[in-house]
Design an enzyme around this catalytic site. Structure first.
Site, PDB file in Angstrom:
ATOM      1  N   ARG A  99      33.984  33.478  38.103  1.00 54.26           N
ATOM      2  CA  ARG A  99      34.168  34.268  36.880  1.00 54.26           C
ATOM      3  C   ARG A  99      33.381  35.554  37.054  1.00 54.26           C
ATOM      4  O   ARG A  99      32.148  35.514  37.192  1.00 54.26           O
ATOM      5  CB  ARG A  99      33.695  33.490  35.651  1.00 54.26           C
ATOM      6  N   HIS A 126      43.221  35.999  33.510  1.00 57.84           N
ATOM      7  CA  HIS A 126      42.615  34.687  33.257  1.00 57.84           C
ATOM      8  C   HIS A 126      43.677  33.629  33.582  1.00 57.84           C
ATOM      9  O   HIS A 126      44.225  32.961  32.700  1.00 57.84           O
ATOM     10  CB  HIS A 126      42.168  34.598  31.797  1.00 57.84           C
ATOM     11  N   GLN A 129      43.576  29.831  32.417  1.00 58.83           N
ATOM     12  CA  GLN A 129      43.882  29.683  30.998  1.00 58.83           C
ATOM     13  C   GLN A 129      45.398  29.677  30.783  1.00 58.83           C
ATOM     14  O   GLN A 129      45.929  28.861  30.019  1.00 58.83           O
ATOM     15  CB  GLN A 129      43.241  30.848  30.212  1.00 58.83           C
ATOM     16  N   ASP A 215      43.674  36.632  20.995  1.00 55.93           N
ATOM     17  CA  ASP A 215      42.392  36.501  21.701  1.00 55.93           C
ATOM     18  C   ASP A 215      41.427  37.477  21.026  1.00 55.93           C
ATOM     19  O   ASP A 215      41.840  38.329  20.219  1.00 55.93           O
ATOM     20  CB  ASP A 215      42.596  36.841  23.192  1.00 55.93           C
ATOM     21  N   CYS A 255      42.856  31.234  23.202  1.00 56.94           N
ATOM     22  CA  CYS A 255      42.143  30.659  24.359  1.00 56.94           C
ATOM     23  C   CYS A 255      40.747  30.183  23.983  1.00 56.94           C
ATOM     24  O   CYS A 255      40.157  29.380  24.706  1.00 56.94           O
ATOM     25  CB  CYS A 255      42.065  31.686  25.477  1.00 56.94           C
ATOM     26  N   ARG A 283      42.685  22.715  29.805  1.00 57.41           N
ATOM     27  CA  ARG A 283      41.935  23.395  30.880  1.00 57.41           C
ATOM     28  C   ARG A 283      41.432  22.369  31.902  1.00 57.41           C
ATOM     29  O   ARG A 283      41.345  22.645  33.090  1.00 57.41           O
ATOM     30  CB  ARG A 283      40.757  24.191  30.292  1.00 57.41           C
TER      31      ARG A 283
HETATM   32  N1   CP Z   1      38.847  30.098  27.188  1.00 55.38           N
HETATM   33  C1   CP Z   1      37.798  30.192  28.018  1.00 55.38           C
HETATM   34  O1   CP Z   1      37.914  30.597  29.183  1.00 55.38           O
HETATM   35  O2   CP Z   1      36.613  29.794  27.479  1.00 55.38           O
HETATM   36  P1   CP Z   1      35.176  29.974  28.120  1.00 55.38           P
HETATM   37  O3   CP Z   1      34.889  31.457  28.159  1.00 55.38           O
HETATM   38  O4   CP Z   1      34.245  29.240  27.212  1.00 55.38           O
HETATM   39  O5   CP Z   1      35.183  29.412  29.505  1.00 55.38           O
HETATM   40  N1  NVA Z   2      39.355  38.097  26.766  1.00 54.03           N
HETATM   41  C1  NVA Z   2      38.202  37.228  26.669  1.00 54.03           C
HETATM   42  C2  NVA Z   2      38.566  35.830  27.045  1.00 54.03           C
HETATM   43  C3  NVA Z   2      37.471  34.822  26.936  1.00 54.03           C
HETATM   44  C4  NVA Z   2      37.873  33.456  27.381  1.00 54.03           C
HETATM   45  C5  NVA Z   2      37.088  37.770  27.542  1.00 54.03           C
HETATM   46  O1  NVA Z   2      37.357  38.230  28.654  1.00 54.03           O
HETATM   47  O2  NVA Z   2      35.942  37.747  27.107  1.00 54.03           O
END
Ligand code: CP
Ligand code: NVA
Length: 296
Positions: A99, A126, A129, A215, A255, A283
């Site tokens: 990440r 993502h 997701q 989101d 998400c 997930r």
């Molecule tokens: N939806 C999602 O990726 O959640 P987190 O940021 O908690 O991993």
């Molecule tokens: N768009 C959001 C998604 C979090 C799961 C971010 O990148 O923070």
């Protein structure tokens, strides 16, 4: 093969991934211990609840060993060149999940590793997701011909949904303020697979849709823009009136984490139409299926 974009496996590969995710959910015992002896590195530059815990739990269910790698202690790009980190980790790991803030960091590590790299969220996509999200829709209705309306910021989640949705035979509509549209390159790539429309009016995007998705307006790393974004997204909250313009059977999707009163009202989030906790559960199953696809 790595999984940096949800487009990487191609439409047939993505379909197989969704099918096996549903199969793993139905019969986890058939998969238990399947990846015994494998190692999965999980690197996080940003906070996470779902991705962190579900990827760790899925790795454990398959009998593989999850190895947390924290940016504060590993110093990828600060303590050590990313290309060197990649070649070191390649000696230890069978899969590296990451990440990151910048998608280019994923690409750089991937270029220097044999082991597959999995995008656990970047500024660009993502994809894990999106697989869980396709699962949640496929568990309720056939994907081909379904209409997915995404309302809000044309961000990483939106990009992966545009690609995944069209690859799965869905129509994808995005309702967003003009300054927050998804990147043109992603939209044109998605249009190679299926119909995509971009609307300034969230109501027009949602009209008759089978799934309404939103989101956060401010993604991780954009915190300094919060006030500006709150103003720009006024009128884009998914509320009951907006849900009423969708199909009467439409589901609400997010998400998570959610900000009640911003991108969605508490009423919609907690309504019977909301499938957000199914998405979150998925997930776990979809990450397990992805590991099986990458390693067997
Ligand atoms: N939806 C999602 O990726 O959640 P987190 O940021 O908690 O991993
Ligand atoms: N768009 C959001 C998604 C979090 C799961 C971010 O990148 O923070």
């Amino acid at each position: 093969m790595s999984f940096l974009s949800v487009a990487d496996p191609g439409p047939e590969g993505l379909e197989r991934l969704v099918e096996s995710s549903i199969d793993l959910k139905r019969d986890p015992d058939r998969y238990r211990g399947m990846l015994a002896g494998k190692t999965v590195g999980l690197f996080f530059e940003k906070p996470s609840l779902r991705t962190w815990v579900s990827s760790t739990a899925a790795t454990a269910l398959l009998g593989a060993h999850p190895i947390p790698i924290h940016q504060e202690t590993s110093g990828v790009g600060t303590r050590e060149e990313p290309a060197d980190v990649a070649r070191v980790l390649d000696g230890y790991l069978d899969v590296l999940g990451m990440r990151v803030f910048e998608h280019s960091l994923l690409e750089e590590l991937d270029a220097h590793m044999e082991a597959p790299v999995v995008n656990l969220l970047s500024d660009w996509e993502h994809p894990c997701q999106a697989v869980a999200d396709l699962m949640a829709i496929a568990e309720r209705r056939p994907l081909p011909g379904a209409v997915l309306a995404y309302v809000g910021d044309g961000n990483n989640v939106c990009h992966s949904l545009l690609l995944a949705g069209t690859m799965a035979g869905m129509e994808v509509r995005v309702g967003c303020p003009p300054g927050y549209r998804p990147q043109a390159g992603v939209v044109s790539r998605a249009r190679e697979w299926g119909p995509v429309s971009i609307f300034d009016d969230p109501g027009a995007a949602v009209e008759g849709a089978d799934a309404v998705y939103t989101d956060v307006w401010t993604s991780m790393g954009q915190e300094e823009e919060t006030a500006e974004r709150l103003a720009a997204f006024a009128g884009f909250t998914v509320d009951s009136a907006l849900m009423d313009r969708a199909d009467s059977e439409a589901v609400f999707m997010h998400c998570l984490p959610a900000h009640r009163g911003e991108e969605v009202t508490a009423e919609v989030l907690e309504s019977p139409r909301s499938v957000v906790f199914d998405q979150a559960e998925n997930r776990l199953h979809s990450f397990g299926a992805l590991l099986v696809h990458l390693l067997t």
